[in-house]
Design a protein around this motif. Sequence first.
Motif, PDB file in Angstrom:
ATOM      1  N   GLY A 174    -115.807 -52.919  42.112  1.00  0.00           N
ATOM      2  CA  GLY A 174    -115.396 -54.312  41.921  1.00  0.00           C
ATOM      3  C   GLY A 174    -116.517 -55.324  42.038  1.00  0.00           C
ATOM      4  O   GLY A 174    -116.340 -56.492  41.699  1.00  0.00           O
ATOM      5  N   LEU A 175    -117.691 -54.887  42.525  1.00  0.00           N
ATOM      6  CA  LEU A 175    -118.821 -55.826  42.589  1.00  0.00           C
ATOM      7  C   LEU A 175    -119.438 -55.960  41.203  1.00  0.00           C
ATOM      8  O   LEU A 175    -119.331 -55.038  40.390  1.00  0.00           O
ATOM      9  N   PRO A 176    -120.093 -57.098  40.925  1.00  0.00           N
ATOM     10  CA  PRO A 176    -120.807 -57.208  39.651  1.00  0.00           C
ATOM     11  C   PRO A 176    -121.737 -56.002  39.447  1.00  0.00           C
ATOM     12  O   PRO A 176    -122.340 -55.509  40.405  1.00  0.00           O
ATOM     13  N   HIS A 177    -121.827 -55.551  38.218  1.00  0.00           N
ATOM     14  CA  HIS A 177    -122.607 -54.358  37.907  1.00  0.00           C
ATOM     15  C   HIS A 177    -124.107 -54.559  38.181  1.00  0.00           C
ATOM     16  O   HIS A 177    -124.816 -53.627  38.547  1.00  0.00           O
ATOM     17  N   GLN A 178    -124.548 -55.798  38.007  1.00  0.00           N
ATOM     18  CA  GLN A 178    -125.951 -56.111  38.293  1.00  0.00           C
ATOM     19  C   GLN A 178    -126.011 -57.425  39.067  1.00  0.00           C
ATOM     20  O   GLN A 178    -125.259 -58.349  38.761  1.00  0.00           O
ATOM     21  N   TRP A 179    -126.876 -57.502  40.026  1.00  0.00           N
ATOM     22  CA  TRP A 179    -127.041 -58.768  40.760  1.00  0.00           C
ATOM     23  C   TRP A 179    -128.453 -58.882  41.295  1.00  0.00           C
ATOM     24  O   TRP A 179    -129.127 -57.895  41.573  1.00  0.00           O
ATOM     25  N   MET A 180    -128.875 -60.151  41.426  1.00  0.00           N
ATOM     26  CA  MET A 180    -130.253 -60.434  41.809  1.00  0.00           C
ATOM     27  C   MET A 180    -130.351 -60.581  43.332  1.00  0.00           C
ATOM     28  O   MET A 180    -129.688 -61.419  43.923  1.00  0.00           O
ATOM     29  N   HIS A 181    -131.171 -59.724  43.915  1.00  0.00           N
ATOM     30  CA  HIS A 181    -131.376 -59.721  45.373  1.00  0.00           C
ATOM     31  C   HIS A 181    -132.505 -60.683  45.736  1.00  0.00           C
ATOM     32  O   HIS A 181    -133.512 -60.764  45.039  1.00  0.00           O
ATOM     33  N   VAL A 182    -132.320 -61.391  46.855  1.00  0.00           N
ATOM     34  CA  VAL A 182    -133.334 -62.344  47.339  1.00  0.00           C
ATOM     35  C   VAL A 182    -134.620 -61.602  47.732  1.00  0.00           C
ATOM     36  O   VAL A 182    -134.566 -60.515  48.329  1.00  0.00           O
ATOM     37  N   LYS A 183    -135.729 -62.227  47.397  1.00  0.00           N
ATOM     38  CA  LYS A 183    -137.075 -61.720  47.690  1.00  0.00           C
ATOM     39  C   LYS A 183    -137.127 -60.749  48.882  1.00  0.00           C
ATOM     40  O   LYS A 183    -136.771 -61.115  49.994  1.00  0.00           O
ATOM     41  N   ASP A 195    -134.802 -63.930  55.057  1.00  0.00           N
ATOM     42  CA  ASP A 195    -134.286 -64.398  53.755  1.00  0.00           C
ATOM     43  C   ASP A 195    -133.511 -63.299  53.046  1.00  0.00           C
ATOM     44  O   ASP A 195    -132.441 -63.531  52.495  1.00  0.00           O
ATOM     45  N   SER A 196    -134.082 -62.091  53.057  1.00  0.00           N
ATOM     46  CA  SER A 196    -133.441 -60.987  52.325  1.00  0.00           C
ATOM     47  C   SER A 196    -132.095 -60.624  52.956  1.00  0.00           C
ATOM     48  O   SER A 196    -131.196 -60.134  52.273  1.00  0.00           O
ATOM     49  N   GLN A 197    -131.957 -60.878  54.270  1.00  0.00           N
ATOM     50  CA  GLN A 197    -130.672 -60.599  54.933  1.00  0.00           C
ATOM     51  C   GLN A 197    -129.706 -61.774  54.809  1.00  0.00           C
ATOM     52  O   GLN A 197    -128.542 -61.657  55.197  1.00  0.00           O
ATOM     53  N   GLU A 198    -130.189 -62.889  54.277  1.00  0.00           N
ATOM     54  CA  GLU A 198    -129.292 -64.015  53.970  1.00  0.00           C
ATOM     55  C   GLU A 198    -128.692 -63.869  52.579  1.00  0.00           C
ATOM     56  O   GLU A 198    -127.810 -64.634  52.188  1.00  0.00           O
ATOM     57  N   CYS A 199    -129.195 -62.910  51.821  1.00  0.00           N
ATOM     58  CA  CYS A 199    -128.671 -62.661  50.461  1.00  0.00           C
ATOM     59  C   CYS A 199    -127.187 -62.281  50.557  1.00  0.00           C
ATOM     60  O   CYS A 199    -126.823 -61.383  51.334  1.00  0.00           O
ATOM     61  N   VAL A 200    -126.376 -62.950  49.774  1.00  0.00           N
ATOM     62  CA  VAL A 200    -124.927 -62.674  49.823  1.00  0.00           C
ATOM     63  C   VAL A 200    -124.631 -61.245  49.348  1.00  0.00           C
ATOM     64  O   VAL A 200    -123.678 -60.613  49.806  1.00  0.00           O
ATOM     65  N   GLY A 201    -125.477 -60.735  48.477  1.00  0.00           N
ATOM     66  CA  GLY A 201    -125.338 -59.333  48.064  1.00  0.00           C
ATOM     67  C   GLY A 201    -125.588 -58.395  49.235  1.00  0.00           C
ATOM     68  O   GLY A 201    -124.811 -57.461  49.485  1.00  0.00           O
ATOM     69  N   PHE A 202    -126.648 -58.655  49.983  1.00  0.00           N
ATOM     70  CA  PHE A 202    -126.956 -57.834  51.166  1.00  0.00           C
ATOM     71  C   PHE A 202    -125.799 -57.897  52.160  1.00  0.00           C
ATOM     72  O   PHE A 202    -125.346 -56.871  52.682  1.00  0.00           O
ATOM     73  N   ILE A 203    -125.336 -59.126  52.441  1.00  0.00           N
ATOM     74  CA  ILE A 203    -124.266 -59.312  53.434  1.00  0.00           C
ATOM     75  C   ILE A 203    -123.012 -58.529  53.021  1.00  0.00           C
ATOM     76  O   ILE A 203    -122.423 -57.803  53.825  1.00  0.00           O
ATOM     77  N   VAL A 233    -114.472 -60.124  46.104  1.00  0.00           N
ATOM     78  CA  VAL A 233    -115.886 -60.432  45.903  1.00  0.00           C
ATOM     79  C   VAL A 233    -116.112 -61.894  46.293  1.00  0.00           C
ATOM     80  O   VAL A 233    -115.422 -62.777  45.791  1.00  0.00           O
ATOM     81  N   PRO A 234    -117.054 -62.163  47.212  1.00  0.00           N
ATOM     82  CA  PRO A 234    -117.282 -63.562  47.611  1.00  0.00           C
ATOM     83  C   PRO A 234    -117.602 -64.448  46.408  1.00  0.00           C
ATOM     84  O   PRO A 234    -118.280 -64.013  45.467  1.00  0.00           O
ATOM     85  N   GLU A 235    -117.120 -65.708  46.480  1.00  0.00           N
ATOM     86  CA  GLU A 235    -117.350 -66.626  45.350  1.00  0.00           C
ATOM     87  C   GLU A 235    -118.820 -66.928  45.149  1.00  0.00           C
ATOM     88  O   GLU A 235    -119.246 -67.256  44.040  1.00  0.00           O
ATOM     89  N   ASP A 236    -119.593 -66.830  46.238  1.00  0.00           N
ATOM     90  CA  ASP A 236    -121.032 -67.127  46.123  1.00  0.00           C
ATOM     91  C   ASP A 236    -121.858 -65.854  45.918  1.00  0.00           C
ATOM     92  O   ASP A 236    -123.061 -65.842  46.198  1.00  0.00           O
ATOM     93  N   PHE A 237    -121.232 -64.797  45.432  1.00  0.00           N
ATOM     94  CA  PHE A 237    -121.972 -63.554  45.174  1.00  0.00           C
ATOM     95  C   PHE A 237    -123.023 -63.804  44.081  1.00  0.00           C
ATOM     96  O   PHE A 237    -122.770 -64.532  43.129  1.00  0.00           O
ATOM     97  N   PRO A 238    -124.209 -63.207  44.222  1.00  0.00           N
ATOM     98  CA  PRO A 238    -125.249 -63.426  43.199  1.00  0.00           C
ATOM     99  C   PRO A 238    -124.845 -62.895  41.827  1.00  0.00           C
ATOM    100  O   PRO A 238    -123.983 -62.025  41.719  1.00  0.00           O
ATOM    101  N   THR A 239    -125.483 -63.417  40.810  1.00  0.00           N
ATOM    102  CA  THR A 239    -125.268 -62.919  39.450  1.00  0.00           C
ATOM    103  C   THR A 239    -126.530 -62.158  39.014  1.00  0.00           C
ATOM    104  O   THR A 239    -127.503 -62.070  39.765  1.00  0.00           O
ATOM    105  N   SER A 276    -128.347 -65.603  45.535  1.00  0.00           N
ATOM    106  CA  SER A 276    -127.458 -66.463  46.322  1.00  0.00           C
ATOM    107  C   SER A 276    -127.678 -66.160  47.789  1.00  0.00           C
ATOM    108  O   SER A 276    -127.673 -65.002  48.203  1.00  0.00           O
ATOM    109  N   GLN A 277    -127.854 -67.228  48.578  1.00  0.00           N
ATOM    110  CA  GLN A 277    -128.295 -67.080  49.956  1.00  0.00           C
ATOM    111  C   GLN A 277    -127.438 -67.953  50.878  1.00  0.00           C
ATOM    112  O   GLN A 277    -127.107 -69.066  50.504  1.00  0.00           O
ATOM    113  N   ARG A 278    -127.095 -67.422  52.058  1.00  0.00           N
ATOM    114  CA  ARG A 278    -126.415 -68.233  53.085  1.00  0.00           C
ATOM    115  C   ARG A 278    -127.388 -68.425  54.246  1.00  0.00           C
ATOM    116  O   ARG A 278    -127.782 -67.440  54.868  1.00  0.00           O
ATOM    117  N   THR A 279    -127.740 -69.660  54.522  1.00  0.00           N
ATOM    118  CA  THR A 279    -128.695 -69.940  55.587  1.00  0.00           C
ATOM    119  C   THR A 279    -128.115 -69.539  56.941  1.00  0.00           C
ATOM    120  O   THR A 279    -126.988 -69.884  57.261  1.00  0.00           O
TER     121      THR A 279
END
Length: 296
Positions: free
Chosen positions: A185-194, A250-258, A278-284, A289-292
């Motif tokens: 159910g997660l997007p097939h591809q998503w961009m992970h924070v640095k 930063d990388s652990q603030e990634c909504v994909g990581f979380i 799937v969280p609304e702020d999930f990366p595309t 997408s990052q949560r401080t």
Amino acid sequence: MLYRLPLTVLLFLLSLTTAYAAPAMKALIVDGQNNHGNWPTTTQMMKHYLEDSGLFTVDVATTARQGTDPNFKPDFAKYDVVVSNYNGAPWPKETQQAFVDYVAGGGGFVVVHAADNAFGDWKEYNEIIGLGGWGGRSEKSGPYIYLDERGKLVRDDKAGSGGHHGAQHDFLIITRNDEHPITKGLPHQWMHVKDELYDLLRGPGENMQVLATAYADPKFGGSGRHEPMIMAIEYGQGRCFHTPMGHGNDSQECVGFITVLQRGAEWAATGKVTQTKVPEDFPTADKTSQRTFGEK
Ligand code: ZN
């Protein structure tokens, strides 16, 4: 009909509601030594993410800051899942055995980033985590495991050290198994924070499914291979969720990581994932997408 019930019955029913609302599972984060100086912060981040799922209460067990800590004897059996943020000296033999017994007996384990650098010589630990890097790992540790251009799993026995990464950058996570509870159910591809993109990991990789990969682009100093980023390993009656993501805060603030951490911990604990939303702020695929998290 409720007004006919005696007060004691009403209180009992109320207590059931409260019990139902409380987190049902117990998680333990182990830390205390790590070549990543931000480990006290990442422990708090992961603790928060697990609690925020509403599924877990979280304890932390911390070793002495140097050397084998003879007093490090967490009661693993009390927990549904153990999360490692530890990369340091060997645990006491008795603790190692208790840990193996815990996973083999059906316990859950989560290994994040440099925790897969730990214990290069501990056979059972490496069977549990599937793949590892550094820590003296070589062809003796098992093959390099990655996906080729066609998406086929490669096990490469070539001699060489295990574990490497190029320069940190944002990178694309590509799901390779959309049916596994962790990724479904997660997007097939998503961009992970640095992050550091671990490549050239090696290990026994038995009973291991590679659920997602990232391309370690040679232009950032990477291996040129599609490297495992989300792994599910079965060991005895237990399960291990492994992600090499999560170097910096930063990388652990990634909504994909979380999201993947929350799902992976639940899967490790139970073999299922109930967090299907799937969280609304999930990366595309184009945008991180990052949560401080608190103070940096
Ligand atoms: Zn790192």
